[in-house]
Design an enzyme around this catalytic site. Structure first.
Site, PDB file in Angstrom:
ATOM      1  N   ASP A  35     -22.176 -43.165  21.998  1.00  0.00           N
ATOM      2  CA  ASP A  35     -23.270 -44.145  21.962  1.00  0.00           C
ATOM      3  C   ASP A  35     -23.846 -44.213  20.553  1.00  0.00           C
ATOM      4  O   ASP A  35     -23.850 -43.224  19.816  1.00  0.00           O
ATOM      5  CB  ASP A  35     -24.359 -43.737  22.969  1.00  0.00           C
ATOM      6  CG  ASP A  35     -25.244 -44.889  23.404  1.00  0.00           C
ATOM      7  OD1 ASP A  35     -25.187 -45.267  24.585  1.00  0.00           O
ATOM      8  OD2 ASP A  35     -26.002 -45.411  22.546  1.00  0.00           O
ATOM      9  N   VAL A  57     -19.518 -48.876  18.489  1.00  0.00           N
ATOM     10  CA  VAL A  57     -18.245 -49.449  18.965  1.00  0.00           C
ATOM     11  C   VAL A  57     -17.789 -50.658  18.141  1.00  0.00           C
ATOM     12  O   VAL A  57     -16.644 -51.086  18.260  1.00  0.00           O
ATOM     13  CB  VAL A  57     -18.286 -49.835  20.469  1.00  0.00           C
ATOM     14  CG1 VAL A  57     -18.515 -48.615  21.341  1.00  0.00           C
ATOM     15  CG2 VAL A  57     -19.315 -50.928  20.747  1.00  0.00           C
ATOM     16  N   TYR A 147     -23.126 -64.197  24.916  1.00  0.00           N
ATOM     17  CA  TYR A 147     -22.873 -63.149  25.927  1.00  0.00           C
ATOM     18  C   TYR A 147     -21.759 -63.609  26.869  1.00  0.00           C
ATOM     19  O   TYR A 147     -20.815 -62.858  27.147  1.00  0.00           O
ATOM     20  CB  TYR A 147     -24.175 -62.893  26.693  1.00  0.00           C
ATOM     21  CG  TYR A 147     -24.123 -61.700  27.618  1.00  0.00           C
ATOM     22  CD1 TYR A 147     -24.319 -60.412  27.133  1.00  0.00           C
ATOM     23  CD2 TYR A 147     -23.899 -61.863  28.985  1.00  0.00           C
ATOM     24  CE1 TYR A 147     -24.281 -59.311  27.982  1.00  0.00           C
ATOM     25  CE2 TYR A 147     -23.861 -60.775  29.837  1.00  0.00           C
ATOM     26  CZ  TYR A 147     -24.057 -59.501  29.328  1.00  0.00           C
ATOM     27  OH  TYR A 147     -24.019 -58.420  30.172  1.00  0.00           O
ATOM     28  N   VAL A 180     -28.766 -55.989  37.009  1.00  0.00           N
ATOM     29  CA  VAL A 180     -29.001 -54.590  37.345  1.00  0.00           C
ATOM     30  C   VAL A 180     -30.167 -54.107  36.492  1.00  0.00           C
ATOM     31  O   VAL A 180     -30.259 -54.448  35.304  1.00  0.00           O
ATOM     32  CB  VAL A 180     -27.728 -53.760  37.023  1.00  0.00           C
ATOM     33  CG1 VAL A 180     -27.971 -52.282  37.287  1.00  0.00           C
ATOM     34  CG2 VAL A 180     -26.539 -54.264  37.833  1.00  0.00           C
TER      35      VAL A 180
HETATM   36  P1  NAD Z   1     -28.343 -51.030  28.270  1.00  0.00           P
HETATM   37  O1  NAD Z   1     -28.828 -51.880  27.158  1.00  0.00           O
HETATM   38  O2  NAD Z   1     -29.339 -50.558  29.238  1.00  0.00           O
HETATM   39  O3  NAD Z   1     -27.503 -49.809  27.674  1.00  0.00           O
HETATM   40  C1  NAD Z   1     -26.487 -50.072  26.744  1.00  0.00           C
HETATM   41  C2  NAD Z   1     -26.083 -48.806  26.027  1.00  0.00           C
HETATM   42  O4  NAD Z   1     -25.107 -49.182  25.034  1.00  0.00           O
HETATM   43  C3  NAD Z   1     -27.226 -48.122  25.275  1.00  0.00           C
HETATM   44  O5  NAD Z   1     -27.166 -46.723  25.454  1.00  0.00           O
HETATM   45  C4  NAD Z   1     -26.987 -48.511  23.816  1.00  0.00           C
HETATM   46  O6  NAD Z   1     -27.469 -47.551  22.896  1.00  0.00           O
HETATM   47  C5  NAD Z   1     -25.473 -48.606  23.790  1.00  0.00           C
HETATM   48  N1  NAD Z   1     -24.973 -49.449  22.693  1.00  0.00           N
HETATM   49  C6  NAD Z   1     -25.437 -50.668  22.315  1.00  0.00           C
HETATM   50  N2  NAD Z   1     -24.746 -51.100  21.237  1.00  0.00           N
HETATM   51  C7  NAD Z   1     -23.832 -50.137  20.929  1.00  0.00           C
HETATM   52  C8  NAD Z   1     -22.848 -49.990  19.931  1.00  0.00           C
HETATM   53  N3  NAD Z   1     -22.663 -50.925  18.979  1.00  0.00           N
HETATM   54  N4  NAD Z   1     -22.082 -48.885  19.936  1.00  0.00           N
HETATM   55  C9  NAD Z   1     -22.265 -47.908  20.879  1.00  0.00           C
HETATM   56  N5  NAD Z   1     -23.210 -47.979  21.836  1.00  0.00           N
HETATM   57  C10 NAD Z   1     -23.981 -49.087  21.866  1.00  0.00           C
HETATM   58  O7  NAD Z   1     -27.195 -51.880  29.030  1.00  0.00           O
HETATM   59  P2  NAD Z   1     -26.770 -51.884  30.582  1.00  0.00           P
HETATM   60  O8  NAD Z   1     -27.614 -52.870  31.258  1.00  0.00           O
HETATM   61  O9  NAD Z   1     -26.664 -50.503  31.079  1.00  0.00           O
HETATM   62  O10 NAD Z   1     -25.322 -52.548  30.448  1.00  0.00           O
HETATM   63  C11 NAD Z   1     -24.126 -51.788  30.372  1.00  0.00           C
HETATM   64  C12 NAD Z   1     -22.959 -52.775  30.367  1.00  0.00           C
HETATM   65  O11 NAD Z   1     -22.981 -53.551  31.565  1.00  0.00           O
HETATM   66  C13 NAD Z   1     -23.003 -53.766  29.201  1.00  0.00           C
HETATM   67  O12 NAD Z   1     -21.694 -54.048  28.759  1.00  0.00           O
HETATM   68  C14 NAD Z   1     -23.614 -54.986  29.848  1.00  0.00           C
HETATM   69  O13 NAD Z   1     -23.286 -56.171  29.157  1.00  0.00           O
HETATM   70  C15 NAD Z   1     -23.004 -54.925  31.223  1.00  0.00           C
HETATM   71  N6  NAD Z   1     -23.772 -55.667  32.222  1.00  0.00           N
HETATM   72  C16 NAD Z   1     -25.066 -55.339  32.475  1.00  0.00           C
HETATM   73  C17 NAD Z   1     -25.765 -56.070  33.420  1.00  0.00           C
HETATM   74  C18 NAD Z   1     -27.202 -55.761  33.773  1.00  0.00           C
HETATM   75  O14 NAD Z   1     -27.808 -56.564  34.501  1.00  0.00           O
HETATM   76  N7  NAD Z   1     -27.780 -54.676  33.292  1.00  0.00           N
HETATM   77  C19 NAD Z   1     -25.149 -57.134  34.099  1.00  0.00           C
HETATM   78  C20 NAD Z   1     -23.831 -57.430  33.807  1.00  0.00           C
HETATM   79  C21 NAD Z   1     -23.148 -56.684  32.855  1.00  0.00           C
END
Ligand code: NAD
Length: 242
Positions: A35, A57, A147, A180
């Site tokens: 992360d 990443v 997105y 979520v």
């Molecule tokens: P979040 O923002 O709560 O957590 C994301 C994590 O990724 C964090 O720990 C952040 O530090 C890390 N991160 C961000 N940029 C980074 C980088 N460049 N390199 C390494 N780490 C990095 O997100 P989430 O809601 O837990 O989402 C997780 C995944 O699920 C994402 O790909 C998101 O697009 C996808 N998603 C989330 C939802 C939702 O409603 N939460 C819905 C559909 C898809």
């Protein structure tokens, strides 16, 4: 169970990635959280009893280093969860080019980087990749141009890599969550107008919790999913069925 499996979870410090990490640990896996957030990542890894590696990443070399460090330390790699991502709710005419670039680099390039760096090791272990798409990779979203473009790319990339590596023993799938509750969506879910829209769009009339996504990752990573590859699976309360 994921006993004797080694996994890397990108973006595992909070939200869905943290829930996946916890579930994998419960099922006996060794997990490395990769992360960009070093403070939270280190604290969470200490709390859960797993390893943390700082990694952006967007930078291929950093992802490759995490993969090589993991393989050196644990003797192989079985599961990569390309979960790290950032949100964006900007429509195309309001979009700064820099925002577009950041979202594509994190949400799409990041998935490619994890896939490319891990693939030689996954071919050795008959391993698997779980990518994070979104409902917005399957259908359009409201004002989420970059997105949706990135997540649509993840969905198609998942199918392509699954096809290319099926006969090499590597399975590749994606999970496409609906809304979520995580740090990414906290503000949005507190917005009453948005929540009314969400309720209209979701047959189950509610958002999900990270703990409702993690079991799908555990299933896809397990031998129970041995005949599943190239699938983009919605976990969305019915959003994409409606
Ligand atoms: P979040 O923002 O709560 O957590 C994301 C994590 O990724 C964090 O720990 C952040 O530090 C890390 N991160 C961000 N940029 C980074 C980088 N460049 N390199 C390494 N780490 C990095 O997100 P989430 O809601 O837990 O989402 C997780 C995944 O699920 C994402 O790909 C998101 O697009 C996808 N998603 C989330 C939802 C939702 O409603 N939460 C819905 C559909 C898809």
């Amino acid at each position: 169970m994921l006993t004797e499996k080694t996994a890397i979870v990108t973006g595992g410090a909070v939200g869905i990635g943290r829930a996946v990490t916890e579930r994998f640990l419960e099922e006996g896996a060794t997990v490395v959280i990769a992360d960009i957030d070093e403070d939270t990542g280190t604290t969470v890894a200490d709390e859960l009893g797993c390893q943390f590696e700082r990694c952006d990443v967007r930078e291929y070399e950093q992802v490759e280093t995490v993969v090589e460090t993991t393989v050196d330390e644990f003797g192989g790699l079985d599961i990569v969860v390309n979960n790290a991502g950032i949100g964006s709710e900007t429509s195309v005419e309001e979009m700064e080019l820099e925002e577009w670039k950041q979202v594509i680099e994190t949400n799409l390039d990041g998935v490619m980087h994890g896939t490319k760096a891990a693939m030689p090791h996954l071919m050795e272990s008959n391993g698997c990749i779980i990518n994070f798409g979104s409902i917005y990779g399957l259908v359009g979203g409201k004002g989420a141009a970059s997105y949706s473009a990135a997540k649509g790319g993840v969905v198609n990339f998942t199918q392509q890599v699954a096809v290319d590596y099926a006969d090499q023993g590597v399975r590749v799938n994606s999970i496409c969550p609906g809304f979520v509750e995580t740090p990414m969506t906290k503000d949005l879910l507190e917005d009453e107008r948005f929540y009314n829209y969400l309720e209209q769009k979701t047959p189950m009339d509610r958002h999900g919790q990270p703990e409702e996504i993690a079991p799908m990752a555990a299933f896809l990573a397990s031998d129970d999913a041995s005949f599943i590859t190239g699938a983009n699976i919605p976990v969305d309360g019915g959003w994409t069925a409606f």
